[in-house]
Scaffold this motif. Sequence first.
Motif, PDB file in Angstrom:
ATOM      1  N   GLN A 118       0.805  -1.204   0.000  1.00 38.12           N
ATOM      2  CA  GLN A 118       0.000   0.000   0.000  1.00 38.12           C
ATOM      3  C   GLN A 118       0.844   1.262   0.000  1.00 38.12           C
ATOM      4  O   GLN A 118       0.333   2.367   0.054  1.00 38.12           O
ATOM      5  CB  GLN A 118      -0.924   0.020   1.224  1.00 38.12           C
ATOM      6  N   ALA A 119       2.162   1.096  -0.026  1.00 36.96           N
ATOM      7  CA  ALA A 119       3.047   2.254  -0.038  1.00 36.96           C
ATOM      8  C   ALA A 119       2.746   3.122  -1.254  1.00 36.96           C
ATOM      9  O   ALA A 119       2.382   2.652  -2.312  1.00 36.96           O
ATOM     10  CB  ALA A 119       4.505   1.804  -0.075  1.00 36.96           C
ATOM     11  N   GLN A 120       2.870   4.419  -1.055  1.00 39.29           N
ATOM     12  CA  GLN A 120       2.559   5.381  -2.089  1.00 39.29           C
ATOM     13  C   GLN A 120       3.499   5.238  -3.274  1.00 39.29           C
ATOM     14  O   GLN A 120       4.699   5.076  -3.129  1.00 39.29           O
ATOM     15  CB  GLN A 120       2.683   6.782  -1.484  1.00 39.29           C
TER      16      GLN A 120
ATOM     17  N   LEU B 253       8.302   3.726  -0.732  1.00 36.27           N
ATOM     18  CA  LEU B 253       8.748   2.864   0.355  1.00 36.27           C
ATOM     19  C   LEU B 253       9.676   1.844  -0.276  1.00 36.27           C
ATOM     20  O   LEU B 253       9.236   0.913  -0.940  1.00 36.27           O
ATOM     21  CB  LEU B 253       7.565   2.186   1.062  1.00 36.27           C
ATOM     22  N   PHE B 254      10.974   2.065  -0.092  1.00 38.49           N
ATOM     23  CA  PHE B 254      12.009   1.312  -0.795  1.00 38.49           C
ATOM     24  C   PHE B 254      12.719   0.407   0.194  1.00 38.49           C
ATOM     25  O   PHE B 254      13.020   0.812   1.317  1.00 38.49           O
ATOM     26  CB  PHE B 254      13.012   2.292  -1.417  1.00 38.49           C
ATOM     27  N   ALA B 255      13.005  -0.823  -0.214  1.00 44.50           N
ATOM     28  CA  ALA B 255      13.657  -1.791   0.676  1.00 44.50           C
ATOM     29  C   ALA B 255      15.029  -2.176   0.155  1.00 44.50           C
ATOM     30  O   ALA B 255      15.208  -2.416  -1.042  1.00 44.50           O
ATOM     31  CB  ALA B 255      12.796  -3.039   0.827  1.00 44.50           C
TER      32      ALA B 255
ATOM     33  N   LEU C 175      14.735   3.053   8.189  1.00 41.00           N
ATOM     34  CA  LEU C 175      14.312   2.043   9.158  1.00 41.00           C
ATOM     35  C   LEU C 175      15.242   0.842   9.072  1.00 41.00           C
ATOM     36  O   LEU C 175      15.313   0.173   8.031  1.00 41.00           O
ATOM     37  CB  LEU C 175      12.867   1.610   8.916  1.00 41.00           C
ATOM     38  N   ASP C 176      15.978   0.573  10.145  1.00 39.14           N
ATOM     39  CA  ASP C 176      16.949  -0.513  10.180  1.00 39.14           C
ATOM     40  C   ASP C 176      16.340  -1.728  10.865  1.00 39.14           C
ATOM     41  O   ASP C 176      16.187  -1.748  12.087  1.00 39.14           O
ATOM     42  CB  ASP C 176      18.206  -0.050  10.922  1.00 39.14           C
TER      43      ASP C 176
ATOM     44  N   THR D 120       9.184   9.601   2.267  1.00 40.74           N
ATOM     45  CA  THR D 120       9.980   8.548   1.646  1.00 40.74           C
ATOM     46  C   THR D 120      10.584   7.664   2.731  1.00 40.74           C
ATOM     47  O   THR D 120      11.292   8.156   3.605  1.00 40.74           O
ATOM     48  CB  THR D 120      11.094   9.159   0.780  1.00 40.74           C
ATOM     49  N   PHE D 121      10.292   6.367   2.677  1.00 41.06           N
ATOM     50  CA  PHE D 121      10.824   5.401   3.628  1.00 41.06           C
ATOM     51  C   PHE D 121      11.876   4.543   2.920  1.00 41.06           C
ATOM     52  O   PHE D 121      11.648   4.081   1.797  1.00 41.06           O
ATOM     53  CB  PHE D 121       9.731   4.457   4.150  1.00 41.06           C
TER      54      PHE D 121
END
Length: 372
Positions: A3-5, A41-43, A167-168, A196-197
């Motif tokens: 659901q991230a933008q 929202l990037f991983a 976020l770690d 932005t995550f």
Amino acid sequence: MNQAQEPTTGIDFVKIEHVTKTFGSVPAVQNVSIDIGKGELFALLGGSGCGKTTLLRMLAGFETPTSGKIYIDGKDMTNVPPYERPINMMFQSYALFPHMTVEKNVAYGLKHDVMSASDRKDRARQMLDLVQLSDLGHRKPHQLSGGQRQRVALARSLAKHPKVLLLDEPLGALDRKLREHTQFEIANIQHKTGITFVVVTHDQEEAMTLATRIAVMDRGAVRQIGTASEVYEYPNCAFVAGFIGSINMFDGRIEAINGATRVGVPRLGAIFEARENSNLAAGQNVKVAVRPEKIHISRDPPPAGMNTIEGMVDDLAYFGKDSIYRVKLATGAVLQVNNVNRHRTEEGGRVAQWGEKVWLSFDPSSVILLRD
């Protein structure tokens, strides 16, 4: 879920440009280039020692690249100290102050901002409302559950309205069920705020659930960047295919390409069909891979048009919603098959038992051919 933008089209909001980091003679990150869109929202996904945390620390300013550049919102941040970057970071340990209330923990980062005490209090309450903890502001961290402490840490990280939140391993301290529930919460909060995550994780399911896009890292390098479906269904190399999910993978050789690709797999004693691939040529050695859930298992021969192979059930595990079969072929090779238990029976919906002869079949479109 995802659901991230969606990122703003055409904007490289966070730009990592040919970044390398070495510690002495040991390379931790090697010539990495990544563009991350505004509101994405990037991983960063990979195993221990792959360089993902070092890359995150360079984004935060805790480490300086040996070479390369880092830009945020068009500005060069490569040598800018952490406290001057439009970034906040949420650590795996949460690092909450035990002597402070939840509300004061959230407001702590605002104390040096030019705002009144009442405005700081209002901001803290807004953040607690965002993470659905508005009625627990008076409690101390030890009076909260693990999931609640995680949301307090998230609220504190968002309080300063950073352009980028790092976020770690944010869910590493939670049990499985709580982790699954919290993934939805993080994605929903990111969608509401539009911030932005960038998330670092070793958990492939977590990355695939949370992120709009994923960078798969290995030994300091990025092997593939794509959506969850792209890196899972269309891996670009054997490492990504093997790292993301379960897979059956064997050495093969292209026999012919004519409308479809025919590939021989000696270990399986068979020639299979795959979709035509213009990047391959007859005589070329490849890796041949099929996901376990793409393989159909049956006691009866399958219909024509499918890749078909015969074997015997060598092992079986029942997991409630599905069963895992390990099927041994005449060559001695073993294929893993994941079968959903659609029917409720005394045998748990099993289609076959140990030692039974079975047919395995899969569509040509399910065959993944990789040059390495």
